[in-house]
Design a protein around this motif. Sequence first.
Motif, PDB file in Angstrom:
ATOM      1  N   LEU A 757      25.140 -11.513 -34.379  1.00  0.00           N
ATOM      2  CA  LEU A 757      26.145 -10.587 -33.983  1.00  0.00           C
ATOM      3  C   LEU A 757      25.511  -9.322 -33.711  1.00  0.00           C
ATOM      4  O   LEU A 757      25.971  -8.495 -32.595  1.00  0.00           O
ATOM      5  N   ALA A 758      24.761  -8.785 -34.427  1.00  0.00           N
ATOM      6  CA  ALA A 758      24.251  -7.430 -34.207  1.00  0.00           C
ATOM      7  C   ALA A 758      23.373  -7.440 -32.939  1.00  0.00           C
ATOM      8  O   ALA A 758      23.440  -6.568 -32.140  1.00  0.00           O
ATOM      9  N   GLY A 759      22.746  -8.638 -32.632  1.00  0.00           N
ATOM     10  CA  GLY A 759      21.773  -8.619 -31.424  1.00  0.00           C
ATOM     11  C   GLY A 759      22.921  -8.941 -30.019  1.00  0.00           C
ATOM     12  O   GLY A 759      22.716  -8.069 -29.067  1.00  0.00           O
ATOM     13  N   SER A 760      24.036  -9.509 -30.359  1.00  0.00           N
ATOM     14  CA  SER A 760      25.044  -9.482 -29.511  1.00  0.00           C
ATOM     15  C   SER A 760      25.435  -8.202 -29.162  1.00  0.00           C
ATOM     16  O   SER A 760      25.796  -7.815 -27.896  1.00  0.00           O
ATOM     17  N   MET A 761      26.006  -7.570 -30.089  1.00  0.00           N
ATOM     18  CA  MET A 761      26.583  -6.392 -30.088  1.00  0.00           C
ATOM     19  C   MET A 761      25.659  -5.275 -29.254  1.00  0.00           C
ATOM     20  O   MET A 761      26.272  -4.741 -28.339  1.00  0.00           O
ATOM     21  N   LEU A 762      24.469  -5.128 -29.765  1.00  0.00           N
ATOM     22  CA  LEU A 762      23.736  -4.009 -29.122  1.00  0.00           C
ATOM     23  C   LEU A 762      23.433  -4.491 -27.535  1.00  0.00           C
ATOM     24  O   LEU A 762      23.467  -3.673 -26.628  1.00  0.00           O
ATOM     25  N   THR A 763      23.130  -5.932 -27.305  1.00  0.00           N
ATOM     26  CA  THR A 763      22.971  -6.007 -25.939  1.00  0.00           C
ATOM     27  C   THR A 763      24.132  -5.910 -25.011  1.00  0.00           C
ATOM     28  O   THR A 763      24.111  -5.379 -23.891  1.00  0.00           O
ATOM     29  N   THR A 764      25.249  -6.353 -25.531  1.00  0.00           N
ATOM     30  CA  THR A 764      26.617  -6.222 -24.744  1.00  0.00           C
ATOM     31  C   THR A 764      26.818  -4.828 -24.570  1.00  0.00           C
ATOM     32  O   THR A 764      27.558  -4.327 -23.536  1.00  0.00           O
ATOM     33  N   ALA A 765      26.852  -4.074 -25.650  1.00  0.00           N
ATOM     34  CA  ALA A 765      27.413  -2.822 -25.691  1.00  0.00           C
ATOM     35  C   ALA A 765      26.551  -1.869 -24.461  1.00  0.00           C
ATOM     36  O   ALA A 765      27.200  -1.222 -24.030  1.00  0.00           O
ATOM     37  N   PHE A 766      25.289  -2.160 -24.639  1.00  0.00           N
ATOM     38  CA  PHE A 766      24.292  -1.417 -23.656  1.00  0.00           C
ATOM     39  C   PHE A 766      24.552  -1.845 -22.488  1.00  0.00           C
ATOM     40  O   PHE A 766      24.578  -0.973 -21.447  1.00  0.00           O
ATOM     41  N   GLY A 767      24.691  -3.294 -22.222  1.00  0.00           N
ATOM     42  CA  GLY A 767      24.802  -3.794 -20.904  1.00  0.00           C
ATOM     43  C   GLY A 767      26.077  -3.466 -20.281  1.00  0.00           C
ATOM     44  O   GLY A 767      26.168  -2.888 -18.997  1.00  0.00           O
ATOM     45  N   ILE A 768      27.302  -3.304 -20.998  1.00  0.00           N
ATOM     46  CA  ILE A 768      28.480  -2.972 -20.318  1.00  0.00           C
ATOM     47  C   ILE A 768      28.492  -1.466 -20.258  1.00  0.00           C
ATOM     48  O   ILE A 768      29.282  -0.790 -19.452  1.00  0.00           O
ATOM     49  N   GLY A 769      27.829  -0.658 -21.241  1.00  0.00           N
ATOM     50  CA  GLY A 769      27.963   0.737 -21.300  1.00  0.00           C
ATOM     51  C   GLY A 769      27.458   1.476 -20.255  1.00  0.00           C
ATOM     52  O   GLY A 769      27.815   2.392 -19.590  1.00  0.00           O
ATOM     53  N   VAL A 770      26.621   0.590 -19.359  1.00  0.00           N
ATOM     54  CA  VAL A 770      25.795   1.169 -18.071  1.00  0.00           C
ATOM     55  C   VAL A 770      26.988   1.465 -17.119  1.00  0.00           C
ATOM     56  O   VAL A 770      26.687   2.080 -15.888  1.00  0.00           O
ATOM     57  N   LEU A 771      28.076   1.035 -17.246  1.00  0.00           N
ATOM     58  CA  LEU A 771      29.029   1.185 -16.275  1.00  0.00           C
ATOM     59  C   LEU A 771      29.397   2.806 -16.214  1.00  0.00           C
ATOM     60  O   LEU A 771      30.063   3.050 -15.276  1.00  0.00           O
ATOM     61  N   VAL A 772      29.083   3.592 -17.200  1.00  0.00           N
ATOM     62  CA  VAL A 772      29.353   5.017 -16.924  1.00  0.00           C
ATOM     63  C   VAL A 772      28.352   5.611 -15.848  1.00  0.00           C
ATOM     64  O   VAL A 772      28.495   6.614 -15.310  1.00  0.00           O
ATOM     65  N   LEU A 776      32.456   5.478  -9.552  1.00  0.00           N
ATOM     66  CA  LEU A 776      33.923   5.300 -10.060  1.00  0.00           C
ATOM     67  C   LEU A 776      34.058   5.952 -11.285  1.00  0.00           C
ATOM     68  O   LEU A 776      33.591   5.223 -12.267  1.00  0.00           O
ATOM     69  N   SER A 777      34.718   7.008 -11.419  1.00  0.00           N
ATOM     70  CA  SER A 777      34.989   7.756 -12.884  1.00  0.00           C
ATOM     71  C   SER A 777      35.655   6.775 -13.841  1.00  0.00           C
ATOM     72  O   SER A 777      35.496   6.619 -15.130  1.00  0.00           O
ATOM     73  N   VAL A 778      36.640   5.984 -13.315  1.00  0.00           N
ATOM     74  CA  VAL A 778      37.670   5.075 -14.101  1.00  0.00           C
ATOM     75  C   VAL A 778      36.788   3.912 -14.479  1.00  0.00           C
ATOM     76  O   VAL A 778      36.955   3.383 -15.449  1.00  0.00           O
ATOM     77  N   LEU A 779      35.751   3.330 -13.638  1.00  0.00           N
ATOM     78  CA  LEU A 779      34.967   2.338 -14.034  1.00  0.00           C
ATOM     79  C   LEU A 779      33.982   2.853 -15.203  1.00  0.00           C
ATOM     80  O   LEU A 779      33.631   2.010 -16.156  1.00  0.00           O
ATOM     81  N   GLY A 780      33.429   4.035 -15.008  1.00  0.00           N
ATOM     82  CA  GLY A 780      32.884   4.371 -16.117  1.00  0.00           C
ATOM     83  C   GLY A 780      33.399   4.700 -17.420  1.00  0.00           C
ATOM     84  O   GLY A 780      33.041   4.421 -18.740  1.00  0.00           O
ATOM     85  N   GLN A 781      34.917   5.216 -17.342  1.00  0.00           N
ATOM     86  CA  GLN A 781      35.625   5.035 -18.407  1.00  0.00           C
ATOM     87  C   GLN A 781      35.734   3.654 -19.161  1.00  0.00           C
ATOM     88  O   GLN A 781      35.794   3.504 -20.360  1.00  0.00           O
ATOM     89  N   PHE A 782      35.955   2.802 -18.231  1.00  0.00           N
ATOM     90  CA  PHE A 782      36.173   1.439 -18.557  1.00  0.00           C
ATOM     91  C   PHE A 782      34.940   0.872 -19.532  1.00  0.00           C
ATOM     92  O   PHE A 782      35.273   0.318 -20.443  1.00  0.00           O
ATOM     93  N   GLY A 783      33.769   1.324 -19.001  1.00  0.00           N
ATOM     94  CA  GLY A 783      32.625   0.791 -19.533  1.00  0.00           C
ATOM     95  C   GLY A 783      32.454   1.150 -21.147  1.00  0.00           C
ATOM     96  O   GLY A 783      32.040   0.829 -21.854  1.00  0.00           O
ATOM     97  N   VAL A 784      32.954   2.497 -21.282  1.00  0.00           N
ATOM     98  CA  VAL A 784      32.768   3.371 -22.376  1.00  0.00           C
ATOM     99  C   VAL A 784      33.751   2.633 -23.403  1.00  0.00           C
ATOM    100  O   VAL A 784      33.132   2.514 -24.466  1.00  0.00           O
ATOM    101  N   LEU A 785      34.786   2.372 -22.972  1.00  0.00           N
ATOM    102  CA  LEU A 785      35.888   1.918 -23.769  1.00  0.00           C
ATOM    103  C   LEU A 785      35.694   0.374 -24.097  1.00  0.00           C
ATOM    104  O   LEU A 785      35.561   0.061 -25.334  1.00  0.00           O
ATOM    105  N   THR A 786      35.055  -0.444 -23.241  1.00  0.00           N
ATOM    106  CA  THR A 786      34.623  -1.528 -23.630  1.00  0.00           C
ATOM    107  C   THR A 786      33.522  -1.872 -24.373  1.00  0.00           C
ATOM    108  O   THR A 786      33.518  -2.604 -25.427  1.00  0.00           O
ATOM    109  N   ALA A 787      32.384  -0.966 -24.391  1.00  0.00           N
ATOM    110  CA  ALA A 787      31.250  -0.649 -25.236  1.00  0.00           C
ATOM    111  C   ALA A 787      32.005  -0.452 -26.583  1.00  0.00           C
ATOM    112  O   ALA A 787      31.416  -0.912 -27.584  1.00  0.00           O
TER     113      ALA A 787
END
Length: 846
Positions: A757-772, A776-787
């Motif tokens: 789970l730790a490996g998955s969390m780090l990978t996906t949080a950073f992978g989705i977090g790059v939406l910042v 599109l500012s709303v897409l960045g907000q979505f990335g931050v909230l999803t991460a």
Amino acid sequence: MDYQRLIDWTDDHIVHSSGKVIIAFLLVTSVFAVGLGNVSTEAGTEQFASDIPANNALEAINDEFGSSFSEDTGTTQLVQRGDNVLTREELLHMLRAQERLQDKEDLRVSGTSSAASVVAQTLDPSATTVEEQIDAVESATPTQVRQAVRQNADNPAFTGTLSNDFNRKSASASATIGVVTHQVPGAGGGGGAGQSGSSPLTDIQLNSQRIVDTVGGDITVFGSGITADEFGSVITDSLLIVTPAAVLFIVFFLVVAYRDLLDLLLGSFALLMAIIWTFGFLGLAGIPFSQMMIAVPPLLLAVGIDFGIHAINRYREDRQTGLGIDEAMREATDQLLVAFFIVTGTTVIGFLSNLASDLAPIKDFGVVAAVGIIFTFLIFGVFLPAAKVWLDRRAEKYPIPVFSQSPLGAEGSRLGEVLRGGVVVAKYAPLAFLVVALVASAGAGWYAKDVDTSFTQEDFLPPEEVPGYLQDLPEPFAPDDYSVVATLNFLEEKFQTTQGGSVTIYYETPMERDTALEEIYRAGEDPPESFVSDNRRADSQSIVTVIQSQAERDPEFRRLVQRNDLNGNGVPDQNLGKIYDYLLDSPAEDQAESYLSDDRRSTRVDYSVSADASQEEITQDGRMVADRFRGGAVATGSTIVFKAISDLIFESALVSLGIALGATVIFLILIYWVLEGLPSLGIVNTVPIAVAVAFVAGTMRFLNIPFNAFTATILSLTIGLGIDYSVHIVHRFIDERREYDLFTALDRTVRGTGGALAGSMLTTAFGIGVLVLALLSVLGQFGVLTALSIVYSFFASLLVLPSALVVWDRFVNDDPDVPMGHPNESTPRDDGAPSGQTVVTDGGRE
């Protein structure tokens, strides 16, 4: 049980027919790859506005009133700015821009107008063509030009095109807007709530900008074609920026998680397959790719990465016990297929809860994401294990280099010790910690109740200024130069401080009825606060004001109006058909057609509203004025349409959250009842999700992130993605609890599954977090909230869930020091079910 036979059948094919499984999946991949070529795009705000009454009324207005709204006519705005755009030199810049655009046949210009044209015709009333107007201004002195400007200071056709800082005395203004009309089939003058991702005016307006740049001065071409172009290109630019960054983060963390080249390549290929299947489905199903769909690849990567790491990690754990390839994979898939199925079911519920929305793009997003998760389950639950078996068999025969095969969070590792924090708390104060966590969650939920909602056209456009670190990117990653938001902000600053926006009332009624015009006139009396008013009458434009204006200029028409005005207020009360016939044969014909439909069964009334009025105030006041009409009146305009969409978004978020939570709880109760005979585990499973949802909502208010088209889905997505972590913990815990005492089982669960789970969390949080990084500012907000939702879900599962499991175990088991019985041997006490304990031995373990 039946499900066990299905798992055994799947295990047999994974282990004994791995080659056939691989070929079958590759064939399906080739079919979906065909669909990639059929993926269409859809952008802008119109996709959200379908079936909204206010937008339907706005579209009806665009269809029915005046040539400027005809479907074969489009307009381009020439936004000129400078120290003083009313000087002789600046007027010539505008006129020459009009002339050069008219001379280009491919631009299909049917007419132009501007403040410069008005000044030129004041200097020479016979100057009817742009060429003659240029001559008039060229031959005039600066003093004559200033005098001509002052003569038009009370002319609305002139001052209406000038910025708010127009000064009559100095004959100056810092900005003006010229208008170019094009005859283009399908161009449409209106556009409803916003522009879509394509427009027949796009090429015309892009070419117009290149031509205007040759005349000198500071003139920007603006219109629906330019806006549509940026709506579309921002998707491509965002993907070009976000995708490579996501790949870099994902590859880095996958290297850390897998620590083996073959496993890394296999996991990455499986992720690619999931993307191809999903977007191939998009093309085959005819669902357009909108801005919201940009979030689908990261979401699929989030779940795919989690499944991949768990599959490989659990397989490695079983190999370390001495099991061979076949036996280890059977052990791994026996457990993981069930866990993956539960995760998939709850995640799909979370996504499909968006079907409750009335907004088509949110529905499409929910369907595509749900289908993508099902594809991900099949690929990582069947294809990846089969491919892993096939590769490991060949690794035994051939000298294929194999690196670290130890699982994450193995006993004795530093990561394993760090992950045990929740177990330590659960051992000494589980109930107290659980109460604190739930109270804190309730507080976060209460704090979030005032989270804002918004919906604007700018949500779907790039920022006014692209950050410098993105501008410095090399091609093809460097984003285009964008102008729409800067132009919109400039227009709002320069032209709407005094004029504000407008509300349009669309009124369907027989317009030759004697009282029709009186109703329009009376509706403007004693206007609400957000409406601009003079002497307690709303500032408006309608067929009534057209009649009054023409009556002032035309004595014969004035006498006709007076003969049919029974109460002497300047508004005719009878023989309205004759009034309209005269008006439509007069010079005011075009104005009349802008407010009276051809069949004389509908009309529009435009009310000016204050620039500082909020969306909510304008909407409420517009609807209040519409209620003054005798039924059939609808308040509309872009402000009201966007407010209606905002309300739908917020309502959709709450409804989707309720459906997702309720359906998830029911699903988990049923699935644990069927699989384990322990329905109450479904309740326990949702505890960390409730915590995560509450903290995500609280974070939205804390960071001033509103519910918008993207973030409206975040709460239901938190359930869909977050349940992943708690399901893996709970399912592994039950497996271990049947062989060990309570805290040994909990410790083994957290170290084993927690590492994955730790490996998955780090990978996906950073992978989705790059939406910042997206434009599109709303897409960045979505990335931050999803991460953040992933991080919150991870920590809630490792810190809160162990305490919840300890409390649950005390209720359903008689002795925490004795392993639970297998369901087919004896069933532990669960909500009144018979209790019993059985010591299970397996290879000497007790």
